[in-house]
Design an enzyme around this catalytic site. Structure first.
Site, PDB file in Angstrom:
ATOM      1  N   ASP A   7     -20.279  27.948  64.582  1.00 44.69           N
ATOM      2  CA  ASP A   7     -18.897  28.367  64.306  1.00 44.69           C
ATOM      3  C   ASP A   7     -18.220  27.260  63.496  1.00 44.69           C
ATOM      4  OD1 ASP A   7     -16.534  29.920  64.352  1.00 44.69           O
ATOM      5  OD2 ASP A   7     -15.739  28.758  66.023  1.00 44.69           O
ATOM      6  N   SER A   8     -17.144  27.635  62.822  1.00 47.85           N
ATOM      7  CA  SER A   8     -16.380  26.630  62.079  1.00 47.85           C
ATOM      8  C   SER A   8     -15.816  25.573  63.033  1.00 47.85           C
ATOM      9  CB  SER A   8     -15.228  27.306  61.348  1.00 47.85           C
ATOM     10  OG  SER A   8     -14.389  27.947  62.296  1.00 47.85           O
ATOM     11  N   CYS A  70     -19.140  33.341  64.403  1.00 47.99           N
ATOM     12  CA  CYS A  70     -17.957  33.182  63.558  1.00 47.99           C
ATOM     13  C   CYS A  70     -17.847  34.461  62.733  1.00 47.99           C
ATOM     14  CB  CYS A  70     -18.160  31.969  62.656  1.00 47.99           C
ATOM     15  SG  CYS A  70     -16.858  31.738  61.444  1.00 47.99           S
ATOM     16  N   GLU A 162      -7.320  24.954  67.397  1.00 49.41           N
ATOM     17  CA  GLU A 162      -8.100  23.731  67.110  1.00 49.41           C
ATOM     18  C   GLU A 162      -7.280  22.476  67.409  1.00 49.41           C
ATOM     19  OE1 GLU A 162     -11.429  23.151  65.783  1.00 49.41           O
ATOM     20  OE2 GLU A 162     -11.787  25.242  66.317  1.00 49.41           O
ATOM     21  N   CYS A 194     -12.279  37.497  65.955  1.00 49.83           N
ATOM     22  CA  CYS A 194     -12.434  36.072  65.657  1.00 49.83           C
ATOM     23  C   CYS A 194     -12.819  35.435  66.981  1.00 49.83           C
ATOM     24  CB  CYS A 194     -11.119  35.478  65.150  1.00 49.83           C
ATOM     25  SG  CYS A 194     -11.144  33.669  65.047  1.00 49.83           S
ATOM     26  N   HIS A 196     -12.375  32.627  68.149  1.00 51.49           N
ATOM     27  CA  HIS A 196     -11.343  31.798  68.773  1.00 51.49           C
ATOM     28  C   HIS A 196     -10.404  32.641  69.660  1.00 51.49           C
ATOM     29  CE1 HIS A 196     -12.468  28.788  65.753  1.00 51.49           C
ATOM     30  NE2 HIS A 196     -11.668  27.912  66.334  1.00 51.49           N
TER      31      HIS A 196
HETATM   32  N1  DGL Z   1     -13.916  31.541  64.941  1.00 50.10           N
HETATM   33  C1  DGL Z   1     -14.131  31.974  63.618  1.00 50.10           C
HETATM   34  C2  DGL Z   1     -14.133  33.458  63.456  1.00 50.10           C
HETATM   35  O1  DGL Z   1     -14.698  34.117  64.340  1.00 50.10           O
HETATM   36  C3  DGL Z   1     -13.576  31.144  62.505  1.00 50.10           C
HETATM   37  C4  DGL Z   1     -12.144  30.996  62.362  1.00 50.10           C
HETATM   38  C5  DGL Z   1     -11.769  30.078  61.221  1.00 50.10           C
HETATM   39  O2  DGL Z   1     -12.430  29.065  61.012  1.00 50.10           O
HETATM   40  O3  DGL Z   1     -10.793  30.403  60.531  1.00 50.10           O
HETATM   41  O4  DGL Z   1     -13.664  34.014  62.512  1.00 50.10           O
END
Ligand code: DGL
Length: 269
Positions: A7-8, A70, A162, A194, A196
């Protein structure tokens, strides 16, 4: 024997947590590209380059199978990677398909024509890049007909998470749900598109109301991965469990410990 999870940043830990619970015998190498997060405000070329670099790092750590935990990378980069970048003996899987299969009540690999499904009005919450890619609508149209999707790009939520600023993240969730409801007053399902966002699941559910069924990915991906590994036991790879970050390990470990409410220790990628 290790499977890679990418993931990012910290969002993919929601998936990592569930796959570990579901598959305790498998080691996972998690990579957070914290230096470059968030991805959701980047363009598709940028997301492709960063995702390839991160996945290569996981291949180098011994993983033959990498899960893009992600949605932004799955939506903006995965198809292009599968078209020519991924070596023949490696696999990279995204997190969209298990979610859409659950929503459309399909089994894995059910390739029958699209059909009518129980949900008609679906709210999609995702990053700006995921919304712009329209990948969700494309994958859904292969499986279901008559589903009206209204997408809301949730700018700012990933940055706030974050940074560990949950008060700001909650306020942003409420305002994005309000914006969505102005376009679709009565959704019957909502997709947290997402990884997150499950960290804010209660805030989404509260703002949407109890009647709206909220789909989030972690458990669905864990089930799909378990099923995949039964059918492809040779994809377990050879690496050892690790949590890696391209950012500051101490800072990332603190945030991760705060989110998962247990000690989580990252090392430098
Ligand atoms: N958690 C990620 C997603 O599922 C990345 C969010 C991001 O880096 O903007 O999209």
């Amino acid at each position: 024997m290790a499977v890679g999870i990418f993931d990012s940043g910290l969002g993919g830990l929601t998936v990592w947590n569930k796959v570990q619970e579901r598959l305790p015998e498998v080691d996972f190498v998690y990579l957070a590209d914290s230096t470059h997060a968030p991805y959701g405000v980047r363009n598709a070329d940028d997301i492709y380059d960063l995702t390839c670099a991160a996945v290569q790092r996981l291949f180098d750590a011994g993983c033959d199978l990498v899960i893009l935990a992600c949605n932004t990378a799955s939506a903006a980069a995965l198809r292009r990677m599968q078209e020519g970048w991924i070596p023949r003996d490696k696999r990279v899987l995204g997190v969209f398909v298990p979610l859409i299969e659950a929503m459309t009540e399909r089994q894995w690999g059910d390739n029958s024509p699209p059909r009518e499904v129980a949900v008609n009005h679906v709210a999609l919450f995702a990053t700006p890049a995921t919304v712009a890619s329209r990948a969700f609508q494309r994958e859904l149209s292969f499986r279901a007909i008559g589903v009206d999707v209204e997408a809301q790009a949730c700018g700012g939520v990933v940055d706030a998470i974050e940074e560990g600023d949950m008060i700001l993240a909650e306020a942003l969730v409420r305002s994005h749900v309000d914006a969505l409801k102005r376009k679709m007053p009565d959704p019957d399902a909502a997709i947290l598109g997402c990884t997150h966002y499950p960290l804010m699941q209660e805030a989404f559910q509260a703002a949407l109301g109890a009647k709206v069924k909220v789909f989030s990915q972690a458990e669905l991906v864990a089930e799909s991965l378990a099923d995949y590994l039964v059918r492809h036991p040779n994809m377990m790879g050879s690496g050892e469990a690790a949590l890696l970050t391209t950012g500051d390990p101490a800072r990332v470990s603190d945030r991760a410990t705060q989110f998962l409410r247990r000690q989580i220790t990252f090392t430098a990628a």
